[in-house]
Design a protein around this motif. Structure first.
Motif, PDB file in Angstrom:
ATOM      1  N   SER A   1       0.823  -1.216   0.000  1.00 11.86           N
ATOM      2  CA  SER A   1       0.000   0.000   0.000  1.00 11.86           C
ATOM      3  C   SER A   1       0.853   1.260   0.000  1.00 11.86           C
ATOM      4  CB  SER A   1      -0.950   0.000   1.206  1.00 11.86           C
ATOM      5  OG  SER A   1      -0.240  -0.121   2.414  1.00 11.86           O
ATOM      6  N   ALA A   2       2.136   1.093  -0.342  1.00 15.17           N
ATOM      7  CA  ALA A   2       3.053   2.233  -0.453  1.00 15.17           C
ATOM      8  C   ALA A   2       3.511   2.452  -1.887  1.00 15.17           C
ATOM      9  CB  ALA A   2       4.270   2.021   0.439  1.00 15.17           C
ATOM     10  N   ALA A   3       3.686   1.374  -2.634  1.00 15.73           N
ATOM     11  CA  ALA A   3       4.203   1.473  -3.999  1.00 15.73           C
ATOM     12  C   ALA A   3       3.357   2.423  -4.838  1.00 15.73           C
ATOM     13  CB  ALA A   3       4.236   0.086  -4.651  1.00 15.73           C
ATOM     14  N   PHE A   4       4.033   3.285  -5.573  1.00 15.43           N
ATOM     15  CA  PHE A   4       3.471   4.291  -6.470  1.00 15.43           C
ATOM     16  C   PHE A   4       2.939   5.535  -5.739  1.00 15.43           C
ATOM     17  CE2 PHE A   4       2.901   0.192  -8.595  1.00 15.43           C
ATOM     18  CZ  PHE A   4       3.620   0.416  -9.757  1.00 15.43           C
ATOM     19  N   ALA A   5       2.774   5.474  -4.422  1.00 16.95           N
ATOM     20  CA  ALA A   5       2.246   6.618  -3.685  1.00 16.95           C
ATOM     21  C   ALA A   5       3.258   7.202  -2.714  1.00 16.95           C
ATOM     22  CB  ALA A   5       0.991   6.216  -2.923  1.00 16.95           C
ATOM     23  N   GLN A   6       4.257   6.417  -2.343  1.00 16.18           N
ATOM     24  CA  GLN A   6       5.278   6.856  -1.394  1.00 16.18           C
ATOM     25  C   GLN A   6       6.653   6.532  -1.976  1.00 16.18           C
ATOM     26  OE1 GLN A   6       4.202   4.927   2.323  1.00 16.18           O
ATOM     27  NE2 GLN A   6       2.077   5.575   2.087  1.00 16.18           N
ATOM     28  N   LYS A   7       7.647   7.298  -1.591  1.00 13.06           N
ATOM     29  CA  LYS A   7       8.985   7.141  -2.172  1.00 13.06           C
ATOM     30  C   LYS A   7       9.678   5.927  -1.578  1.00 13.06           C
ATOM     31  CE  LYS A   7      13.424   9.482  -2.855  1.00 13.06           C
ATOM     32  NZ  LYS A   7      13.540   8.950  -4.217  1.00 13.06           N
ATOM     33  N   LEU A   8       9.927   4.918  -2.400  1.00 13.02           N
ATOM     34  CA  LEU A   8      10.659   3.728  -1.989  1.00 13.02           C
ATOM     35  C   LEU A   8      12.116   3.875  -2.418  1.00 13.02           C
ATOM     36  CD1 LEU A   8       8.105   0.984  -3.138  1.00 13.02           C
ATOM     37  CD2 LEU A   8       8.350   1.974  -0.850  1.00 13.02           C
ATOM     38  N   ASP A   9      13.023   3.753  -1.476  1.00 14.82           N
ATOM     39  CA  ASP A   9      14.451   3.880  -1.751  1.00 14.82           C
ATOM     40  C   ASP A   9      15.001   2.488  -2.035  1.00 14.82           C
ATOM     41  OD1 ASP A   9      17.151   4.344  -1.842  1.00 14.82           O
ATOM     42  OD2 ASP A   9      17.230   5.536  -0.006  1.00 14.82           O
ATOM     43  N   PHE A  10      15.038   2.115  -3.306  1.00 12.85           N
ATOM     44  CA  PHE A  10      15.417   0.752  -3.660  1.00 12.85           C
ATOM     45  C   PHE A  10      16.841   0.404  -3.247  1.00 12.85           C
ATOM     46  CE2 PHE A  10      11.660   1.083  -6.350  1.00 12.85           C
ATOM     47  CZ  PHE A  10      11.114  -0.178  -6.196  1.00 12.85           C
ATOM     48  N   ALA A  11      17.717   1.384  -3.136  1.00 15.12           N
ATOM     49  CA  ALA A  11      19.078   1.108  -2.693  1.00 15.12           C
ATOM     50  C   ALA A  11      19.093   0.540  -1.279  1.00 15.12           C
ATOM     51  CB  ALA A  11      19.925   2.373  -2.764  1.00 15.12           C
ATOM     52  N   LYS A  12      18.048   0.819  -0.516  1.00 23.12           N
ATOM     53  CA  LYS A  12      17.960   0.337   0.866  1.00 23.12           C
ATOM     54  C   LYS A  12      17.080  -0.916   0.989  1.00 23.12           C
ATOM     55  CE  LYS A  12      20.253   3.878   2.647  1.00 23.12           C
ATOM     56  NZ  LYS A  12      19.634   4.777   3.627  1.00 23.12           N
ATOM     57  N   LEU A  13      16.527  -1.371  -0.126  1.00 23.11           N
ATOM     58  CA  LEU A  13      15.568  -2.478  -0.095  1.00 23.11           C
ATOM     59  C   LEU A  13      16.047  -3.625  -0.982  1.00 23.11           C
ATOM     60  CD1 LEU A  13      12.308  -0.355  -0.450  1.00 23.11           C
ATOM     61  CD2 LEU A  13      13.384  -1.165   1.668  1.00 23.11           C
ATOM     62  N   ASP A  14      16.075  -4.823  -0.417  1.00 21.23           N
ATOM     63  CA  ASP A  14      16.526  -5.992  -1.177  1.00 21.23           C
ATOM     64  C   ASP A  14      15.376  -6.780  -1.776  1.00 21.23           C
ATOM     65  OD1 ASP A  14      19.474  -5.926  -0.720  1.00 21.23           O
ATOM     66  OD2 ASP A  14      18.832  -6.008   1.366  1.00 21.23           O
ATOM     67  N   VAL A  15      14.251  -6.770  -1.111  1.00 16.16           N
ATOM     68  CA  VAL A  15      13.050  -7.436  -1.610  1.00 16.16           C
ATOM     69  C   VAL A  15      11.889  -6.467  -1.432  1.00 16.16           C
ATOM     70  CG1 VAL A  15      11.500  -9.408  -1.385  1.00 16.16           C
ATOM     71  CG2 VAL A  15      13.947  -9.696  -0.919  1.00 16.16           C
ATOM     72  N   VAL A  16      11.146  -6.240  -2.497  1.00 17.57           N
ATOM     73  CA  VAL A  16       9.970  -5.361  -2.444  1.00 17.57           C
ATOM     74  C   VAL A  16       8.800  -6.115  -3.054  1.00 17.57           C
ATOM     75  CG1 VAL A  16       8.942  -3.197  -3.238  1.00 17.57           C
ATOM     76  CG2 VAL A  16      11.368  -3.268  -2.618  1.00 17.57           C
ATOM     77  N   THR A  17       7.675  -6.100  -2.375  1.00 12.53           N
ATOM     78  CA  THR A  17       6.481  -6.761  -2.892  1.00 12.53           C
ATOM     79  C   THR A  17       5.300  -5.803  -2.892  1.00 12.53           C
ATOM     80  OG1 THR A  17       5.656  -7.552  -0.746  1.00 12.53           O
ATOM     81  CG2 THR A  17       7.292  -8.927  -1.854  1.00 12.53           C
ATOM     82  N   PHE A  18       4.393  -6.015  -3.822  1.00 17.11           N
ATOM     83  CA  PHE A  18       3.128  -5.278  -3.815  1.00 17.11           C
ATOM     84  C   PHE A  18       2.140  -5.999  -4.710  1.00 17.11           C
ATOM     85  CE2 PHE A  18       5.441  -3.330  -7.365  1.00 17.11           C
ATOM     86  CZ  PHE A  18       4.470  -3.206  -8.351  1.00 17.11           C
ATOM     87  N   SER A  19       0.929  -5.493  -4.764  1.00 17.56           N
ATOM     88  CA  SER A  19      -0.093  -6.054  -5.639  1.00 17.56           C
ATOM     89  C   SER A  19      -0.789  -4.932  -6.393  1.00 17.56           C
ATOM     90  CB  SER A  19      -1.109  -6.875  -4.835  1.00 17.56           C
ATOM     91  OG  SER A  19      -1.652  -6.102  -3.787  1.00 17.56           O
ATOM     92  N   TRP A  20      -1.326  -5.262  -7.546  1.00 23.68           N
ATOM     93  CA  TRP A  20      -1.923  -4.243  -8.406  1.00 23.68           C
ATOM     94  C   TRP A  20      -3.168  -3.603  -7.804  1.00 23.68           C
ATOM     95  CZ3 TRP A  20      -1.514  -8.433 -12.654  1.00 23.68           C
ATOM     96  CH2 TRP A  20      -0.233  -8.426 -13.211  1.00 23.68           C
ATOM     97  N   GLN A  21      -3.873  -4.333  -6.915  1.00 21.91           N
ATOM     98  CA  GLN A  21      -5.169  -3.826  -6.472  1.00 21.91           C
ATOM     99  C   GLN A  21      -5.092  -2.681  -5.481  1.00 21.91           C
ATOM    100  OE1 GLN A  21      -4.136  -6.990  -5.542  1.00 21.91           O
ATOM    101  NE2 GLN A  21      -4.945  -7.541  -3.539  1.00 21.91           N
ATOM    102  N   LYS A  22      -3.893  -2.265  -5.104  1.00 14.58           N
ATOM    103  CA  LYS A  22      -3.765  -1.144  -4.175  1.00 14.58           C
ATOM    104  C   LYS A  22      -3.635   0.169  -4.957  1.00 14.58           C
ATOM    105  CE  LYS A  22      -3.822  -3.531  -0.297  1.00 14.58           C
ATOM    106  NZ  LYS A  22      -4.873  -3.399   0.709  1.00 14.58           N
TER     107      LYS A  22
END
Length: 393
Positions: free
Chosen positions: A175-196
């Motif tokens: 519920s963060a992807a596309f709406a909040q800034k994700l710092d991929f350099a600090k993240l090794d695994v990121v998950t989300f779903s389209w329905q959010k």
């Protein structure tokens, strides 16, 4: 404090969908957006694989995923994406589990009671708060939700995560992807779903892996059986096809088409920055209303930690707070049901495991004008339900 409305407002939201998942479709969406979906075609066919790859490529472009990170479409929504990695990769070192709402608590249960790992630390906090992030040990793996969908509490940034960490950071960002800034350099695994945040259809998850995460999968073999839908390696090597449109199982080409449509809309309106700005503007509508409204407040106590997507609100009117927990929950449900019956707003009650209150989705597919139209109705419905409560006393 705003004056209590005595009559029902004249204007209803044009789109009454305020659910936190599946969320409102992008503005202007109609079923005609799916007219070219490759229904009836094998998902292994050349044109279908090209369309699946299009969804992966748009994800990379719109979400600004680094070129050396893999992106895969996997079964079972965000839950499936998280579980795939937990079951495939945890146990190589100790793990810190962060939980401050129901989904984070769910991952704790899985790791402790299902995986039954020996070296697990749980850093938790009640609804409305974050755990002490300074206590996280990054020599260990770390599992956390970026945005607590059921509490409306998010991490404000990734500054608390070191660049030179030893363990992996595993982030449920649904519920963060596309709406909040994700710092991929600090993240090794990121998950989300389209329905959010995309307002897409359910059933499929997105799994994004850093090179460090891939290395873990290729070098660590857990001493537990893995079902087929969890297996990401063969012969000690990553199954690259999973991340190149060769999905583990059959995907819905209608869902693929819908996700492509949503992401193309995101690019058309200005990309990631524009999507984030829309969510921020939507949150501002609710924030301004809460600031002048005496009967409601944010569940999240710290302003910087308040979600701009799943906005969770508590009813703080003294007369309602004085009720027992069951009666408070009944009051909140009655308020929501009143506006549901009138077609003003749907599915914006708090999550079943969360404190009684409201949860209003304010992600980028929602229009600020609809939220502005909703708030007078919330004031009106509160006044109506409180009057009933008073009359019954």
């Amino acid at each position: 404090m705003a004056e209590t409305p005595q009559t029902a407002p004249a204007v209803k939201p044009a789109n009454p969908n305020f659910s936190s998942g599946p969320c409102a479709k992008r503005p202007g969406w109609t079923v005609a957006a799916l007219a070219d979906a490759l229904t009836g075609r094998s998902h292994r066919s050349k044109p279908a694989k090209a369309r699946i790859q299009k969804a992966i490529d748009l994800t990379r472009e719109l979400l600004q995923v680094p070129a050396d990170y893999r992106i895969g479409i996997v079964p079972a929504s965000d839950t499936g994406a998280v579980e795939m990695f937990l079951w495939s990769a945890l146990g190589a070192r100790g793990v810190d589990m962060l939980a401050w709402e129901s989904f984070g608590a769910g991952w704790v249960t899985d790791v402790q009671k299902q995986l039954k790992l020996d070296d697990v630390r749980v850093l938790d906090a009640p609804y409305g708060e974050l755990p002490d992030l300074a206590q996280v040990d990054f020599a260990r793996d770390v599992v956390f939700t970026w945005n607590g969908t059921t509490s409306g509490v998010r991490v404000p940034d990734a500054d608390w995560i070191p660049a030179n960490r030893e363990g992996l950071t595993i982030c449920d960002a649904t519920s963060a992807a596309f709406a909040q800034k994700l710092d991929f350099a600090k993240l090794d695994v990121v998950t989300f779903s389209w329905q959010k945040a995309l307002g897409g259809e359910a059933a499929h998850g997105i799994l994004i892996l850093s090179p460090r995460a891939v290395e873990r999968l290729e070098t660590y073999k857990p001493d537990r059986p893995l079902p087929k839908i969890f297996r990401m390696t063969k012969g000690g090597k990553l199954i690259e096809g999973i991340f190149k449109a060769e999905t583990i199982n059959t995907v819905s080409m209608l869902c693929i088409e819908d996700a492509v449509d949503a992401m193309e809309w995101g690019l058309e309106i200005g990309g990631l920055a524009a999507m984030q700005a829309r969510a921020d503007a939507n949150f501002k509508v609710l924030n301004d209303w809460v600031a002048k409204t005496g009967w409601v407040d944010f569940l999240a106590k710290v302003p910087e930690q308040r979600s701009n997507t799943s906005v969770c609100l508590s009813i703080v009117d003294p007369a309602i707070v004085a009720l027992d927990a069951e009666a408070q929950a009944a009051f909140a449900k009655a308020l929501v049901a009143r506006l549901d019956k009138l077609g003003v707003g749907y599915d914006f009650g708090s999550y079943k495991d969360a404190p009684a209150g409201l949860r209003i989705w304010a992600g980028c597919t929602v229009e600020a004008s609809d939220l502005a139209a909703l708030t007078p109705w919330l004031d009106w419905a509160f006044a109506e339900e409180k009057a009933l409560l008073k009359a019954a006393a």
